[in-house]
Design a protein around this motif. Structure first.
Motif, mmCIF file in Angstrom:
data_model
loop_
_atom_site.group_PDB
_atom_site.id
_atom_site.type_symbol
_atom_site.label_atom_id
_atom_site.label_comp_id
_atom_site.label_asym_id
_atom_site.label_seq_id
_atom_site.Cartn_x
_atom_site.Cartn_y
_atom_site.Cartn_z
ATOM 1 N N UNK A 125 45.700 42.180 30.431
ATOM 2 C CA UNK A 125 46.653 43.287 30.549
ATOM 3 C C UNK A 125 47.521 43.154 31.798
ATOM 4 N N UNK A 126 47.029 42.437 32.808
ATOM 5 C CA UNK A 126 47.755 42.283 34.073
ATOM 6 C C UNK A 126 48.777 41.157 34.051
ATOM 7 N N UNK A 127 48.735 40.306 33.029
ATOM 8 C CA UNK A 127 49.635 39.151 32.986
ATOM 9 C C UNK A 127 51.093 39.598 33.065
ATOM 10 N N UNK A 128 51.853 38.911 33.901
ATOM 11 C CA UNK A 128 53.260 39.236 34.054
ATOM 12 C C UNK A 128 53.544 40.263 35.130
ATOM 13 N N UNK A 129 52.493 40.799 35.776
ATOM 14 C CA UNK A 129 52.682 41.766 36.859
ATOM 15 C C UNK A 129 52.387 41.096 38.194
ATOM 16 N N UNK A 130 52.778 41.747 39.262
ATOM 17 C CA UNK A 130 52.490 41.244 40.611
ATOM 18 C C UNK A 130 51.735 42.282 41.431
ATOM 19 N N UNK A 131 51.096 43.232 40.765
ATOM 20 C CA UNK A 131 50.411 44.318 41.459
ATOM 21 C C UNK A 131 49.172 43.790 42.183
ATOM 22 N N UNK A 132 48.921 44.211 43.415
ATOM 23 C CA UNK A 132 47.690 43.794 44.101
ATOM 24 C C UNK A 132 46.453 44.338 43.377
ATOM 25 N N UNK A 133 45.435 43.499 43.265
ATOM 26 C CA UNK A 133 44.201 43.885 42.570
ATOM 27 C C UNK A 133 43.004 43.599 43.475
ATOM 28 N N UNK A 134 42.134 44.577 43.611
ATOM 29 C CA UNK A 134 40.913 44.455 44.388
ATOM 30 C C UNK A 134 39.734 44.442 43.420
ATOM 31 N N UNK A 135 38.757 43.606 43.676
ATOM 32 C CA UNK A 135 37.620 43.470 42.761
ATOM 33 C C UNK A 135 36.331 43.814 43.500
ATOM 34 N N UNK A 136 35.670 44.862 43.049
ATOM 35 C CA UNK A 136 34.389 45.239 43.666
ATOM 36 C C UNK A 136 33.288 44.279 43.224
ATOM 37 N N UNK A 137 32.281 44.151 44.078
ATOM 38 C CA UNK A 137 31.145 43.327 43.692
ATOM 39 C C UNK A 137 30.418 43.957 42.498
ATOM 40 N N UNK A 138 29.758 43.166 41.658
ATOM 41 C CA UNK A 138 28.994 43.745 40.556
ATOM 42 C C UNK A 138 27.829 44.568 41.091
ATOM 43 N N UNK A 139 27.277 45.414 40.236
ATOM 44 C CA UNK A 139 26.195 46.309 40.649
ATOM 45 C C UNK A 139 25.018 45.513 41.205
ATOM 46 N N UNK A 140 24.670 44.426 40.542
ATOM 47 C CA UNK A 140 23.551 43.598 40.990
ATOM 48 C C UNK A 140 24.043 42.470 41.896
ATOM 49 N N UNK A 141 23.190 41.962 42.778
ATOM 50 C CA UNK A 141 23.606 40.939 43.745
ATOM 51 C C UNK A 141 23.811 39.571 43.094
ATOM 52 N N UNK A 142 24.922 39.418 42.396
ATOM 53 C CA UNK A 142 25.228 38.187 41.673
ATOM 54 C C UNK A 142 26.577 37.665 42.167
#
Length: 359
Positions: A125-142
């Protein structure tokens, strides 16, 4: 080393400098609550406002966010107060709606990061955009799952990318809501040195009185910024009331934080290298001691096999744990650290004895 195609994150007219500060309520509740809190965030000197529009909850029946009707509230904050605005997305529909309403920053939540299918849907869905994206760590330590989510977003063409460390779920009872397990974001920084890392002390702590402590530790580890939940009236918040502060309280916290230089000059370098060399020497001694300990554990395994004795001796294990923790406490070592250390040592001993027993 993981290779990502990254660009420096900046916003129109705003050069982000360490520490970034993203502040606002856990959830958008009403238009009045959003706008009043945003006004206080601006008065406190912060320029990026956050609010949860969609809230994935652990159990049904809890407040799951106002949904799309809250996006015009954020748009009003942006237009009338001049703040940049951000929110969490969990699927393609959220992405489309957020971008349509002019949201400046998106982030992927911990539950979503844990699902590669959901992350891929967001990436598409983000393809073609330049919006900054932040990714949280998964719930488990992986860590690999976390890196995989970052790679999926990056492969969609998003170059303004950062990670959010919000701690990890654990069965053990600790003072944290989500245990920080700092070694995981530290390893992420080692694997992707150019990737900005932001700390979410609100979700790590679960309680407002720990926010400063965690924020300072994140800055001491050279994290790039903080994502903190701030509400006009935290005790009346519809979600996560105990971990939110007022914007004025957050301002006081931010002013207390000490920023240490990420690099050192040439003169202290000799001293630091000497100290690191001492650590290397001690670590080698620790490894040699562990090797000897495992050799003894294997000898015990052979004895147990010859005499038909079960591997696990609960009483002996309890004696070891209690004795070592008592000794360690006198040396200034924490109970939590000692428990994890000797649980790991014991598990390795059991594994080796089990191989001997069944060889």
């Amino acid at each position: 080393m993981v290779k990502l195609d990254l660009e420096k994150i900046n916003l129109p007219g705003l050069e982000l400098e360490r520490p970034w500060m993203i502040a606002g309520p856990c959830s958008a509740e009403t238009e009045e609550q959003v706008f009043e809190t945003a006004q206080q965030v601006k008065e406190a000197g912060f320029k990026i406002f956050r609010a949860g529009i969609w809230k994935p909850r652990t159990r049904p029946g809890a407040f799951e966010g106002v949904g799309t009707i809250g996006l015009p509230w954020l748009k009003r904050v942006k237009e009338e107060l001049g703040l940049f605005v951000g929110t969490e997305v969990a699927n393609a529909h959220h992405v489309f709606e957020a971008i349509k309403h002019g949201i400046d920053i998106l982030w992927v939540g911990a539950r979503t990061t844990a699902n590669p299918f959901a992350v891929q849907e967001i990436a598409d869905a983000l393809k073609g955009t330049e919006i900054p994206v932040l990714v949280k760590n998964p719930v488990n330590p992986d860590l690999e799952l976390w890196i995989g989510a970052l790679e999926r977003i990056n492969q969609a063409g998003i170059k303004k990318l950062a990670a959010i460390h919000r701690g990890f779920s654990t069965y053990d009872k600790t003072k944290y809501r989500n245990h920080p397990q700092w070694q995981i974001p530290i390893e992420l920084r080692r694997r992707i040195p150019d990737l900005p890392i932001i700390c979410d002390p609100s979700h790590i702590s679960g309680k407002r009185e720990l926010i400063y402590e965690i924020s300072q530790e994140a800055m001491d580890l050279n994290f790039d910024g903080l994502l903190v939940e701030a509400h006009r009236c935290p005790e009346k918040a519809w979600s996560d009331a105990s971990q939110q502060v007022t914007p004025e309280e957050l301002k006081a916290i931010s002013e207390k934080i000490v920023l240490r230089a990420p690099k050192i000059g040439e003169k202290p370098r000799v001293t630091l290298d000497e100290l690191r060399q001492q650590i290397d020497t001690l670590d080698t001694e620790v490894l040699e001691t562990l090797k000897k300990r495992m050799e003894i554990a294997e000898a015990i395994g052979r004895y147990k096999k010859e005499n038909n004795i079960t591997i696990l001796q609960t009483r002996r294990y309890d004696e070891i744990m209690n004795n070592r923790k008592a000794k360690g406490a006198k040396m200034g070592l924490s109970d939590e650290f000692l428990t994890k250390l000797f649980e790991s040592i014991h598990q390795e001993s059991v594994t080796r004895q089990n191989k001997i027993m069944n060889s």
